[in-house]
Design an enzyme around this catalytic site. Sequence first.
Site, PDB file in Angstrom:
ATOM      1  N   ARG A  86       0.692  -1.188   0.030  1.00 39.84           N
ATOM      2  CA  ARG A  86      -0.071   0.045   0.030  1.00 39.84           C
ATOM      3  C   ARG A  86       0.917   1.252   0.118  1.00 39.84           C
ATOM      4  O   ARG A  86       2.182   1.261   0.350  1.00 39.84           O
ATOM      5  CB  ARG A  86      -1.039   0.169   1.194  1.00 39.84           C
ATOM      6  CG  ARG A  86      -0.273   0.035   2.626  1.00 39.84           C
ATOM      7  CD  ARG A  86      -1.179   0.254   3.805  1.00 39.84           C
ATOM      8  NE  ARG A  86      -0.335   0.193   4.945  1.00 39.84           N
ATOM      9  CZ  ARG A  86      -1.061   0.766   6.167  1.00 39.84           C
ATOM     10  NH1 ARG A  86      -1.957   1.022   6.157  1.00 39.84           N
ATOM     11  NH2 ARG A  86      -0.190   0.677   7.116  1.00 39.84           N
ATOM     12  N   SER A 223       1.281  15.798  23.156  1.00 43.15           N
ATOM     13  CA  SER A 223       1.805  16.697  23.846  1.00 43.15           C
ATOM     14  C   SER A 223       1.897  16.622  25.400  1.00 43.15           C
ATOM     15  O   SER A 223       3.001  17.277  25.934  1.00 43.15           O
ATOM     16  CB  SER A 223       1.225  18.147  23.402  1.00 43.15           C
ATOM     17  OG  SER A 223      -0.059  18.266  23.818  1.00 43.15           O
ATOM     18  N   GLY A 225       3.104  13.969  26.778  1.00 42.04           N
ATOM     19  CA  GLY A 225       4.140  12.793  27.013  1.00 42.04           C
ATOM     20  C   GLY A 225       3.795  11.587  26.874  1.00 42.04           C
ATOM     21  O   GLY A 225       3.034  11.266  25.950  1.00 42.04           O
ATOM     22  N   SER A 246       5.299  17.199  12.166  1.00 42.46           N
ATOM     23  CA  SER A 246       4.388  16.112  11.849  1.00 42.46           C
ATOM     24  C   SER A 246       4.570  15.253  12.978  1.00 42.46           C
ATOM     25  O   SER A 246       5.662  14.804  13.557  1.00 42.46           O
ATOM     26  CB  SER A 246       5.097  15.191  10.569  1.00 42.46           C
ATOM     27  OG  SER A 246       4.604  13.990  10.249  1.00 42.46           O
ATOM     28  N   ASP A 252       5.938   5.383  17.041  1.00 44.64           N
ATOM     29  CA  ASP A 252       6.974   4.330  16.937  1.00 44.64           C
ATOM     30  C   ASP A 252       8.387   4.516  17.436  1.00 44.64           C
ATOM     31  O   ASP A 252       9.074   3.893  17.974  1.00 44.64           O
ATOM     32  CB  ASP A 252       6.840   4.052  15.352  1.00 44.64           C
ATOM     33  CG  ASP A 252       5.523   4.074  14.753  1.00 44.64           C
ATOM     34  OD1 ASP A 252       4.708   3.472  15.474  1.00 44.64           O
ATOM     35  OD2 ASP A 252       5.454   4.477  13.537  1.00 44.64           O
TER      36      ASP A 252
END
Length: 313
Positions: A86, A223, A225, A246, A252
């Site tokens: 994809r 934001s 944490g 971004s 990840d």
Amino acid sequence: MILTCTPNPSVDHTLEVPELLRGDVVRIRSASTEAGGKGVNVSRALRRNGRRTTAVLPVGGAPGAELAALLGDLPRVQVPVAAPTRSNVTLAEADGTTTKLNSPGPRLSPAEVDGLLEAVEAELARAPAWLVASGSLPSGAPTDLYARIAKLAADRGVPVALDTSGEPLAAAARSGAFALLKPNRAELSALLGRELATVGEVAGAAREAAGWGNGAVLVTLGSHGALLACGGHTWLGQGPPVVPRSTVGAGDCALAGYLAAGGPPEARLRRAVAWGAAAVALPGTTVPGPEDVRPADVTVIADPPESWAVGGG
């Protein structure tokens, strides 16, 4: 070595725009194309920071060949599949708002699913420190695929970190087979079926998920944490304000930071927040390097006030 398995990798196209206005002409400020998929991003982040890793992923068609080229010299095992890999599109606005257009991915045959499992099993024989099983499942993959992968790892004594969402997360997490679960707040909320608006609510949900037999739960909070529940204790890690470019792949990178080295839970959480924050400040799905990561800037609070508000992913 940290092994990752990404059943539904992608070619990620990122377009940076001043503002996304529906029905209008939007001028693209910059464009980039990178290898994507949650486990792939974990491997890329680890490799960028000098950690040994191997990625297992299915590839197919011309997009699969492009994905392979984008991965460069990243150590990997590619499982050939008939349907094309994809391609996803991310629209990143100047204020940090990110809109993702994700394709469902190829349909894998039962034989191709078996091929993916066989590739994972072969790499487990090399005794990796961790196996990361992450991302959405492609069409044709059984909902319990991650539980089956965890069983293969358990047979080899390899701990598994799981990062997925929806039905695959529910099916796998309740099996109690994972050393680490890494949902974001929204994914954990969906898993438990209730809103999680405060630190106390997130911590309670994380402890409940850990109580199913899973070792630890790392919840990314955007934001705010990240929160870690482990061994009956809770820690909240927070970094300084970041001007976002971004948010794609930030979770990840946080997972990669957590797994990158040993140490007590506080140290792992500090790395996770630092790696995730560094990723947010970079364009597209660019992964941070050592020069971008600042663990010393992260504050870790043990047993944080339960009334604090949280949000984001």
